[in-house]
Scaffold this motif. Structure first.
Motif, PDB file in Angstrom:
ATOM      1  N   GLY A 158      -7.226 104.226  31.954  1.00 20.07           N
ATOM      2  CA  GLY A 158      -6.497 103.017  32.306  1.00 20.07           C
ATOM      3  C   GLY A 158      -5.841 102.286  31.156  1.00 20.07           C
ATOM      4  O   GLY A 158      -5.325 101.176  31.346  1.00 20.07           O
ATOM      5  N   ARG A 159      -5.833 102.844  29.971  1.00 24.26           N
ATOM      6  CA  ARG A 159      -5.237 102.155  28.822  1.00 24.26           C
ATOM      7  C   ARG A 159      -3.822 102.644  28.570  1.00 24.26           C
ATOM      8  O   ARG A 159      -3.512 103.812  28.773  1.00 24.26           O
ATOM      9  CB  ARG A 159      -6.068 102.370  27.555  1.00 24.26           C
ATOM     10  N   GLY A 160      -2.973 101.710  28.099  1.00 27.23           N
ATOM     11  CA  GLY A 160      -1.592 102.041  27.773  1.00 27.23           C
ATOM     12  C   GLY A 160      -0.631 101.747  28.917  1.00 27.23           C
ATOM     13  O   GLY A 160      -0.986 101.916  30.089  1.00 27.23           O
TER      14      GLY A 160
ATOM     15  N   TYR B 259       7.980 108.990  24.245  1.00 22.26           N
ATOM     16  CA  TYR B 259       8.591 109.477  25.485  1.00 22.26           C
ATOM     17  C   TYR B 259       9.891 110.161  25.102  1.00 22.26           C
ATOM     18  O   TYR B 259      10.786 109.542  24.528  1.00 22.26           O
ATOM     19  CB  TYR B 259       8.871 108.319  26.447  1.00 22.26           C
ATOM     20  N   ASN B 260       9.975 111.458  25.358  1.00 22.86           N
ATOM     21  CA  ASN B 260      11.137 112.245  24.931  1.00 22.86           C
ATOM     22  C   ASN B 260      11.429 112.048  23.442  1.00 22.86           C
ATOM     23  O   ASN B 260      12.587 111.944  23.028  1.00 22.86           O
ATOM     24  CB  ASN B 260      12.373 111.898  25.764  1.00 22.86           C
ATOM     25  N   GLY B 261      10.377 111.974  22.651  1.00 23.73           N
ATOM     26  CA  GLY B 261      10.526 111.835  21.207  1.00 23.73           C
ATOM     27  C   GLY B 261      10.757 110.420  20.719  1.00 23.73           C
ATOM     28  O   GLY B 261      10.823 110.187  19.513  1.00 23.73           O
ATOM     29  N   GLU B 262      10.851 109.443  21.626  1.00 26.31           N
ATOM     30  CA  GLU B 262      11.104 108.050  21.249  1.00 26.31           C
ATOM     31  C   GLU B 262       9.794 107.272  21.237  1.00 26.31           C
ATOM     32  O   GLU B 262       9.070 107.260  22.241  1.00 26.31           O
ATOM     33  CB  GLU B 262      12.082 107.410  22.228  1.00 26.31           C
ATOM     34  N   PRO B 263       9.456 106.593  20.133  1.00 26.03           N
ATOM     35  CA  PRO B 263       8.194 105.853  20.070  1.00 26.03           C
ATOM     36  C   PRO B 263       8.124 104.746  21.123  1.00 26.03           C
ATOM     37  O   PRO B 263       9.133 104.126  21.466  1.00 26.03           O
ATOM     38  CB  PRO B 263       8.198 105.259  18.654  1.00 26.03           C
ATOM     39  N   ILE B 264       6.928 104.511  21.624  1.00 30.50           N
ATOM     40  CA  ILE B 264       6.698 103.473  22.623  1.00 30.50           C
ATOM     41  C   ILE B 264       5.984 102.306  21.949  1.00 30.50           C
ATOM     42  O   ILE B 264       4.891 102.464  21.396  1.00 30.50           O
ATOM     43  CB  ILE B 264       5.863 104.016  23.794  1.00 30.50           C
ATOM     44  N   GLY B 265       6.595 101.136  21.990  1.00 28.44           N
ATOM     45  CA  GLY B 265       6.004  99.947  21.396  1.00 28.44           C
ATOM     46  C   GLY B 265       4.904  99.378  22.270  1.00 28.44           C
ATOM     47  O   GLY B 265       5.036  99.312  23.494  1.00 28.44           O
ATOM     48  N   VAL B 266       3.809  98.971  21.642  1.00 28.13           N
ATOM     49  CA  VAL B 266       2.681  98.399  22.361  1.00 28.13           C
ATOM     50  C   VAL B 266       2.199  97.156  21.619  1.00 28.13           C
ATOM     51  O   VAL B 266       2.770  96.762  20.593  1.00 28.13           O
ATOM     52  CB  VAL B 266       1.526  99.413  22.512  1.00 28.13           C
ATOM     53  N   GLU B 267       1.131  96.563  22.121  1.00 28.83           N
ATOM     54  CA  GLU B 267       0.554  95.382  21.484  1.00 28.83           C
ATOM     55  C   GLU B 267      -0.422  95.815  20.406  1.00 28.83           C
ATOM     56  O   GLU B 267      -1.219  96.746  20.609  1.00 28.83           O
ATOM     57  CB  GLU B 267      -0.153  94.525  22.532  1.00 28.83           C
ATOM     58  N   TYR B 268      -0.375  95.135  19.267  1.00 25.99           N
ATOM     59  CA  TYR B 268      -1.222  95.505  18.126  1.00 25.99           C
ATOM     60  C   TYR B 268      -2.701  95.473  18.492  1.00 25.99           C
ATOM     61  O   TYR B 268      -3.192  94.528  19.111  1.00 25.99           O
ATOM     62  CB  TYR B 268      -0.955  94.546  16.959  1.00 25.99           C
ATOM     63  N   ASN B 269      -3.410  96.542  18.152  1.00 23.72           N
ATOM     64  CA  ASN B 269      -4.861  96.628  18.276  1.00 23.72           C
ATOM     65  C   ASN B 269      -5.347  96.598  19.725  1.00 23.72           C
ATOM     66  O   ASN B 269      -6.484  96.197  20.003  1.00 23.72           O
ATOM     67  CB  ASN B 269      -5.537  95.495  17.492  1.00 23.72           C
ATOM     68  N   GLN B 270      -4.516  97.011  20.666  1.00 20.83           N
ATOM     69  CA  GLN B 270      -4.903  97.016  22.071  1.00 20.83           C
ATOM     70  C   GLN B 270      -4.980  98.432  22.657  1.00 20.83           C
ATOM     71  O   GLN B 270      -5.778  98.689  23.553  1.00 20.83           O
ATOM     72  CB  GLN B 270      -3.923  96.183  22.902  1.00 20.83           C
ATOM     73  N   VAL B 271      -4.142  99.327  22.193  1.00 15.98           N
ATOM     74  CA  VAL B 271      -4.108 100.697  22.714  1.00 15.98           C
ATOM     75  C   VAL B 271      -4.715 101.624  21.667  1.00 15.98           C
ATOM     76  O   VAL B 271      -4.456 101.471  20.472  1.00 15.98           O
ATOM     77  CB  VAL B 271      -2.671 101.130  23.049  1.00 15.98           C
TER      78      VAL B 271
END
Length: 233
Positions: free
Chosen positions: A91-93, A38-50
């Motif tokens: 619907g993912r993410g 988002y605006n060049g900033e990485p978005i953290g997510v849950e491992y192996n889910q997205v």
């Protein structure tokens, strides 16, 4: 008996030929990599889910190639050279995809010829800001702010905020040794949020844990996460 022997020989030769043909295929060798940002900033997510899906028309039965997004927001895929369509599954993410126009919607088109980097810009519902972790006396604490990014008719409320800790760098709902949840209804000020959780007895003993904060958004399956941080106890 002779006919049966000849049939068996023919079948063996066909299997050997098919195996040789398979071995002669050129293996994919180009790597497409990048980050979900988002605006060049990485978005953290849950491992192996997205995951991202890559579609390459024209190669027999059309099927998607999955590129898993790691917990830091990065992805990579080993591909054949050619043209691909890139999409997120429906619907993912913890974000909304960006639609360029009515024709292509949120599909990205990419031409692969050798290694290539491509960041994918999205619109998260919330971003976690200035998380500050501290540890001691068998407890981990964190203070943070939340920025509400989507504020129009697509806005969503917060279901809960969670502080997760784990012995390793993989920290999530599925992999943790301790968690504290705060309901979204209890958060009165997005600019002043604090949580703490107790550290259980660890075997083998270690004087640190890894921690991160996750935010669950109402009616959204995947959570947005802060970066993983090593916290001394």
């Amino acid at each position: 008996m002779k006919i049966r022997f000849q049939i068996r020989t023919l079948l063996a030769m066909l299997i050997l030929f098919a195996s040789c043909e398979k071995d002669n295929y050129t293996a994919p060798k180009s790597i497409l990599s990048g980050r979900i940002v988002y605006n060049g900033e990485p978005i953290g997510v849950e491992y192996n889910q997205v995951r991202l899906q890559l579609w390459q028309p024209g190669f027999g039965k059309l099927a998607a190639l999955d590129a898993q997004v790691d917990q830091g927001g990065s992805y990579s895929a080993l591909l054949f050279d050619g043209s691909y369509k890139m999409v997120f599954p429906q619907g993912r993410g913890p974000f909304r995809t960006i639609q360029k126009d009515a024709a292509v919607k949120d599909t990205l088109f990419v031409n692969i010829s050798g290694n290539q980097e491509l960041d994918v810009e999205v619109m998260p519902y919330y971003m976690i800001r200035t998380p500050k972790f501290s540890g001691g006396e068998n407890k981990v604490s964190v203070t943070l702010k939340l920025e509400k990014i989507i504020t129009d008719v697509n806005a969503r409320d917060i279901e809960r905020i969670s502080l997760y800790i784990n012995k390793s760098q993989f920290v999530s709902r599925a992999t943790n040794v301790g968690v504290t949840d705060v309901a979204g209804s209890e958060v009165k000020d997005l600019n002043s949020i604090s949580l703490s959780t107790n550290v259980p007895a660890l075997a083998p003993l270690q004087n640190y844990v890894f921690a991160r904060v996750g935010v669950k958004i109402k009616d959204v399956e995947d959570m947005v996460f802060s970066p993983v941080e090593k916290v001394a106890l």
